[in-house]
Design an enzyme around this catalytic site. Structure first.
Site, PDB file in Angstrom:
ATOM      1  CB  THR A 192      -0.674   0.414   1.005  1.00  0.00           C
ATOM      2  OG1 THR A 192      -1.693  -1.580   1.098  1.00  0.00           O
ATOM      3  CG2 THR A 192      -1.987   0.932   1.323  1.00  0.00           C
ATOM      4  CG  ASN A 197       2.838  -1.453   2.977  1.00  0.00           C
ATOM      5  OD1 ASN A 197       2.609  -0.570   2.652  1.00  0.00           O
ATOM      6  ND2 ASN A 197       1.445  -2.330   4.117  1.00  0.00           N
ATOM      7  CE  LYS A 205      -6.333  -0.526   3.717  1.00  0.00           C
ATOM      8  NZ  LYS A 205      -4.618  -1.377   2.909  1.00  0.00           N
ATOM      9  NE  ARG A 250      -0.640   1.058   4.596  1.00  0.00           N
ATOM     10  CZ  ARG A 250      -0.909   0.065   5.520  1.00  0.00           C
ATOM     11  NH1 ARG A 250      -1.537   1.216   6.632  1.00  0.00           N
ATOM     12  NH2 ARG A 250      -1.719  -1.259   5.356  1.00  0.00           N
ATOM     13  CG  ASP A 283      -5.777  -4.147   1.011  1.00  0.00           C
ATOM     14  OD1 ASP A 283      -5.199  -4.581  -0.292  1.00  0.00           O
ATOM     15  OD2 ASP A 283      -5.267  -3.545   1.964  1.00  0.00           O
ATOM     16  CG  ASP A 329      -2.620  -0.150  -3.571  1.00  0.00           C
ATOM     17  OD1 ASP A 329      -3.258  -0.319  -3.503  1.00  0.00           O
ATOM     18  OD2 ASP A 329      -2.195   0.422  -1.773  1.00  0.00           O
ATOM     19  CG  HIS A 347      -1.596  -7.128  -1.615  1.00  0.00           C
ATOM     20  ND1 HIS A 347       0.032  -5.927  -1.301  1.00  0.00           N
ATOM     21  CD2 HIS A 347      -2.794  -6.868  -1.186  1.00  0.00           C
ATOM     22  CE1 HIS A 347      -0.464  -5.650  -0.429  1.00  0.00           C
ATOM     23  NE2 HIS A 347      -1.953  -5.503   0.229  1.00  0.00           N
TER      24      HIS A 347
END
Length: 563
Positions: free
Chosen positions: A89, A110, A171, A173, A300, A345, A494
């Site tokens: 992500t 991440n 999120k 991030r 996700d 992403d 992923h």
């Protein structure tokens, strides 16, 4: 027959007058009257659908009737690439509006580790403020300090301070990596509500959405009805001690917030907040173009908890199409001239238990022997080298990716540990490759079509010497790095170098533009230079790793507007 609809870019480039176009008449062969350059869009809308692989997009595109249907009438690039190896992500979002790959923008994963950092916790979260003593990887003080390059919104603000740079997601991030260091408003979901940066107050738009989500959780909501075409995917599959494949996102009265988060309703709340911010900040209605980044995270969350090939993802894709359409309708109602790009992403892969039932017999879960703790124990057994008591010999975030040797191990002992780590991983049947930091440092930065890059080149695109591991481990295709699954929580993921994780759609749309589809590979780092050209933003040479994509379907070139 001459087409009577051309793009804003093509109209200017070809010198066609509006009356001639309306009547379908050919343009004069000589000395066409000069045509004014088309107006810049008032708003750049950057949409990221977390874990929307190109495969998932292709699987469902025939069923789209909402927001995706509009995007499919624009410029369609079905083979966009998050070209780097660490398809997670944070790195994925970091490429979209910076135009820079992780090797340059610094967001290699991440989470990464710094065994020499002073604090007890050696893990570093990609969007935490390391300068704040209160920040930890599990409860970060959110900041863009670790991002080494500016985003498009920051560049726009530098050119014209009147530009508003706004980002919203479930999120933190995603907000940070698409918004950057200078965000006028940024909101993400934490716990049971949307929150914002330390020291900032929630505005009325956020408070209204938080009140609405609280009321929804208290009241509950019925299951979502799957479209008829979801029927073949409506089948239970056993994973671990539970099943997936038949859940319909019923929201029980008084449900915990996670039940809302892992559902299409999370995207709905995110779009509600985005629309509220459009009104609150008058986005797209000022003297300078604004940028609104919206990252939709439900794909996700659902993909991780329930996999990508059950009725759950089928329902999600139908709801996502409607939710994006609702956002477009809100902007249309406000008569905002916007240019939108939608991408992802990263992609994703289904749970191996279901993959094995669908012609992928080699799909499997990663061997526990590849976990950092197990590797460290085996290396100590073989070499006699150990970390100080209570500390791991090998740091890592899972059975693949960046792995780091404890900082206390130095000299010949360190060399021996790295050699043994490489031997253990390279010789494991589930491992495709393992590279030392020295090998990746010596690898040239890759160029050319990303689909043709070697595994080593893909790893190089994620490698930054000051942050990457001593060894980078790549798992074989269809090896899921979740050794022990928990149905309904974490069954699929992923993060690999394989194209099911790297390949994502890239779709551009603006009212009046002529649509086309280009199947050849492009990269997500091409998005920022493409948008910069569309709004006439002059950027220094070398600012982007990507290239501008010509969105003019005719003889004109939208990439020349800033020249």
């Amino acid at each position: 027959m001459r087409r009577t609809v051309v793009s804003l870019f093509a109209t200017a480039a070809l010198g066609l007058s509006a009356p001639a176009l309306a009547q379908g008449q050919p343009a004069a062969a000589s000395a066409p009257a000069p045509t004014a350059e088309p107006a810049r869009p008032q708003l750049v809308l950057a949409l990221s659908v977390d874990q929307l692989s190109a495969d998932l997009f292709a699987q469902y595109r025939e069923h789209f009737t909402g927001g995706f249907a509009r995007l499919l009438s624009g410029a369609v690039f079905p083979s966009g690439f998050q070209s780097h190896a660490a398809t997670e992500t944070c790195p994925g979002h970091s490429t979209i509006l910076t135009g820079a790959r992780p090797a340059r923008n610094g967001i290699i994963a991440n989470n990464w580790f710094n065994p020499a950092i002073a604090r007890a916790e050696k893990k570093i979260y990609c969007s935490e403020d390391l300068t704040d003593p209160a920040s930890t990887p599990g409860n970060p003080v959110v900041s863009a300090n670790l991002l080494k390059v500016p985003t498009l919104g920051e560049l726009m603000k530098a050119a014209n301070p009147a530009t508003r740079n706004v980002a919203v997601s479930a999120k933190d991030r995603a907000v940070v990596m698409m918004g950057g260091h200078k965000i006028d408003a940024g909101y993400w979901w934490k716990g049971s509500a949307f929150t914002t940066f330390k020291g900032r107050e929630l505005t009325p738009a956020a408070l209204r959405v938080n009140a609405a989500t609280s009321a929804l959780l208290a009241k509950g909501a019925p299951a979502l009805k799957p479209p008829v075409w979801c029927g073949p995917r409506d089948r239970a599959v056993t994973i671990g001690n539970g099943t997936v494949g038949t859940f319909r996102f019923a929201l029980p009265k008084g449900a915990k917030p996670d039940v809302l988060r892992v559902s299409p309703r999370m995207d709905g709340a995110t779009v509600d907040l985005a629309i509220g911010l459009v009104d609150e900040l008058k986005l797209g209605q000022g003297s300078a173009p604004d940028v609104l980044s919206v990252s939709l995270s439900a794909n996700d969350y659902i993909g991780h908890a329930l996999g990508t090939e059950g009725v759950e993802m089928c329902i999600q894709m139908a709801e996502l199409d409607r939710t994006i359409g609702r956002l477009f309708a809100a902007l249309d109602k406000r008569k905002i001239d916007y240019l939108v790009v939608l991408t992802a992403d990263h992609g994703g892969h289904d749970a191996p238990e279901r993959l094995r039932e669908q012609a992928m017999p080699g799909a499997a879960r990663a061997d526990m022997a590849l976990m950092p703790a197990a590797l460290g124990a085996e290396i100590t057994k073989r070499t006699g080298v150990a970390a100080p008591q209570g500390q791991p010999l090998i740091y890592g975030d899972g059975p693949f990716g960046d792995m780091y040797v404890n900082a206390s191990v130095i000299g010949a002992a360190r060399t021996r540990v790295i050699e043994e780590l490489v031997n253990l991983t390279r010789n494991h049947p589930q491992v495709a490759a393992a590279f030392t930091a020295g090998e990746l440092s010596a690898t040239p930065v890759p160029t050319g079509n990303p689909q043709d890059w070697s595994i080593r080149e893909r790893a190089r695109a994620s490698f930054m010497a000051e942050r990457s591991g001593d060894v980078v481990v790549v798992l074989n295709r269809a090896i899921t790095p979740i050794p022990v699954p928990v149905a309904g929580a974490f069954v699929a993921t992923h993060g690999s170098v394989w194209d099911y994780d790297r390949r994502v759609p890239m779709l551009f749309w603006r009212k009046g533009m002529a649509g086309f589809e280009q199947p050849n590979p492009v990269e997500t780092v091409d998005i920022a230079p493409t948008l910069a050209a569309a709004i006439g933003l002059k950027v220094d040479d070398g600012a982007f790793d990507g290239r501008c994509l010509d969105l003019d379907a005719g003889a004109g070139n939208s990439c020349e507007r800033t020249k």
